[in-house]
Design an enzyme around this catalytic site. Structure first.
Site, mmCIF file in Angstrom:
data_model
loop_
_atom_site.group_PDB
_atom_site.id
_atom_site.type_symbol
_atom_site.label_atom_id
_atom_site.label_comp_id
_atom_site.label_asym_id
_atom_site.label_seq_id
_atom_site.Cartn_x
_atom_site.Cartn_y
_atom_site.Cartn_z
ATOM 1 N N HIS A 258 -16.043 126.103 -7.981
ATOM 2 C CA HIS A 258 -17.195 127.076 -7.140
ATOM 3 C C HIS A 258 -18.137 127.626 -8.259
ATOM 4 C CE1 HIS A 258 -14.352 130.337 -7.439
ATOM 5 N NE2 HIS A 258 -15.544 131.059 -7.470
ATOM 6 N N ASP A 288 -10.568 123.338 -5.947
ATOM 7 C CA ASP A 288 -11.485 124.343 -6.527
ATOM 8 C C ASP A 288 -11.261 124.539 -8.095
ATOM 9 O OD1 ASP A 288 -13.341 126.164 -6.944
ATOM 10 O OD2 ASP A 288 -12.398 127.783 -5.736
ATOM 11 N N GLY A 363 -16.995 137.528 -10.874
ATOM 12 C CA GLY A 363 -16.897 137.200 -12.272
ATOM 13 C C GLY A 363 -15.656 136.760 -13.014
ATOM 14 N N SER A 365 -13.488 134.819 -11.515
ATOM 15 C CA SER A 365 -13.165 133.608 -11.153
ATOM 16 C C SER A 365 -13.205 132.379 -12.261
ATOM 17 C CB SER A 365 -14.171 132.927 -9.978
ATOM 18 O OG SER A 365 -13.950 133.695 -8.949
#
Length: 520
Positions: A258, A288, A363, A365
């Protein structure tokens, strides 16, 4: 004799005045004459004539002595208060004021050098020149303060504009060529493991086991942590950012799908501030996970650990670019293991995660969840809303991440990931009621390269179920396709309504195609 006796007695009486003032008059005073003759008792009694009451004035004692005595007793008392105007002969209350001398009329006067208590002291006032000089000085200081304030505001504005500019736009970058890995199942990628880092002994809590202090952990993991900038319509303006972990020394970087999904361009900023343009190698929306690559060598790869060895209560750290502040490190503990999490990323399914209370913010992630040995045991994916929750963050277990990352590096996709081969519009209950059709997936287009194109399904058909599992949005599709693999045969339930309102319901069998999220 009587006169001499009386005279001597008179002198003694003057010497002991206080005793005579308190003496009582003898009871036989009425039987004596004024000349002090002997009474009937035969004893000599001395009688003194009582002085007449004084209407006003000082006592018989010398007035100068009285003033000195009273001045000595009252010199340390508060200034006297007057009940009457001294000019009118008033009597002071509380004794004679310091420095006062009574005149003939009984009023106090004040010799030179003694202050008059009835006249208030004069207040010292600044001269007109001093007031003017002080006013000019204050005015000059105010002008200087205003000028300094304007300069500070201008400098702050200039600094903010400089910081807000894209950190990547003013520096040269090195282009990375797309990998040319063979697209076949025989390609195998084995991610390397790192040797024990050579850092100062002071950074080890236990050098024998490799357990690090918090400072040592930061020193070990930060060189393997990167910031990923995403660019879309505006080439020089970063639209979003995330984090990444260096997997290999030749530039393969792990992150979340993502973070980079839909990006037109990517740039990576390393711990040493060097920057590179990145290329997407592969994306797996289901888990993901994504891999990108930069054209660089001799990078410091992160050491990948074993998430199965993680225990609740173990101290960990989150490393990443929280809020676009790269190289941020936060510490906490493992709160829970095996959490099944559904993220806001619409394409992902249920993720198997480690829960931690280490601060995890937007941020972070794509960043690393690291144990105190400096080993990556999780890929940060997100946290509960900070508006309602605090200290609840999640990271995908690294044991689930590694196989997918290796598949993406080798093939650009995860072999076995299946897809039907259509694009669709979700028909929810509201649309279904409006058009008098069932809920499901309204076919928008069919991929001619997939088996579904040979099944007879056409545009505007509505698929209502896959192998008997109702489907009407992305979540239900993920559920229905969870255990499906490319090449597997499934049954689709189809509803068709013509322009003349003729309704047909039927089932078809199709072979699932290989899914490659990078191709759409």
């Amino acid at each position: 004799m009587d006169n001499e006796f009386n005279s001597g007695k008179q002198e003694n009486t003057e010497l002991d005045e206080s005793k005579q003032e308190n003496a009582e008059v003898p009871s036989n005073a009425d039987n004596s004459d004024s000349n002090g003759q002997q009474g009937s008792s035969g004893e000599a009694n001395i009688y003194m004539q009582r002085p007449a009451d004084m209407l006003y004035g000082p006592p018989p004692m010398d007035t100068n002595e009285l003033r000195r005595a009273e001045f000595s007793e009252n010199r340390r008392e508060a200034p006297p208060q007057y009940s009457e105007n001294p000019q009118q002969g008033g009597i002071p209350q509380g004794g004679i004021p310091q420095g006062a001398v009574y005149g003939e009329n009984g009023c106090p006067t004040y010799p030179q050098g003694y202050p008059n208590p009835n006249i208030p002291p004069k207040k010292n006032r600044l001269s007109t020149g001093w007031i003017v000089a002080l006013s000019i000085f204050i005015g000059i200081m105010m002008v200087i303060i205003i000028i300094l304030s304007v300069l500070v505001v201008d400098k702050a504005k200039e600094y903010n504009e400089t910081v807000s500019e894209n950190k990547f736009s003013n520096l040269d970058t090195e282009a990375a060529e797309a990998p040319t890995a063979a697209k076949n199942d025989k390609v195998v990628i084995n991610l390397p493991t790192s040797r024990k880092p050579e850092i100062s002994d002071s950074y080890y809590a236990d050098e024998a086991t490799g357990l690090l202090t918090t400072e040592g952990l930061a020193q070990k993991i930060l060189p393997s942590q990167v910031l990923i900038g995403v660019y879309n319509d505006t080439p020089y303006q970063m639209s979003s950012s995330g984090s990444g972990i260096i997997l290999t020394s030749d530039g393969y970087i792990l992150t979340n799908a993502h973070v980079i999904d839909g990006a037109m361009k990517l740039k990576v900023r390393l711990n040493d501030d060097s920057q590179y343009e990145a290329t997407i190698i592969g994306i797996d929306r289901t888990e993901d996970i994504a891999v990108v690559k930069i054209d660089a060598t001799d990078l410091i790869a992160a050491e990948l650990g074993n998430s199965d060895d993680a225990v609740i209560g173990e101290q960990v750290a989150i490393v990443g670019a929280a809020g676009a502040f790269e190289n941020s490190v936060t510490f906490g503990y493992i709160s829970a293991l095996g959490r099944e999490i559904e993220t806001d990323y619409s394409s992902s399914g249920v993720l198997n995660c480690i829960q931690t209370d280490a601060a995890l913010n937007p941020g972070n992630s794509g960043g690393a969840l690291v144990n105190m040995y400096g080993q990556v045991i999780g890929l940060s994916v997100g946290g509960m809303s900070h508006e309602y929750y605090d200290g609840i963050g999640f990271a995908i277990q690294i044991n689930d991440v590694i196989p997918i990352a290796e598949a993406l590096m080798a093939n650009g996709f995860v072999p076995g990931r299946a897809k039907i081969g259509i694009t669709y519009v979700a028909i929810d209950t509201e649309l279904a009621s409006l058009y008098d059709v069932p809920v499901g997936l309204c076919v928008a287009s069919v991929d001619e390269g997939c088996d579904v194109a040979n099944s007879g399904i056409i545009q505007y058909d509505i698929i209502t179920a896959i192998d008997g599992v109702a489907v009407y949005n992305s979540d239900t599709i993920t559920k229905a396709m969870k255990d499906k693999y490319a090449g597997e045969t499934v049954t689709l339930s189809v509803y068709r309504k013509t322009i003349t309102d003729e309704v047909t319901e039927f089932e078809v069998e199709i072979i699932l195609a290989q899914k490659n999220d990078l191709e759409g």
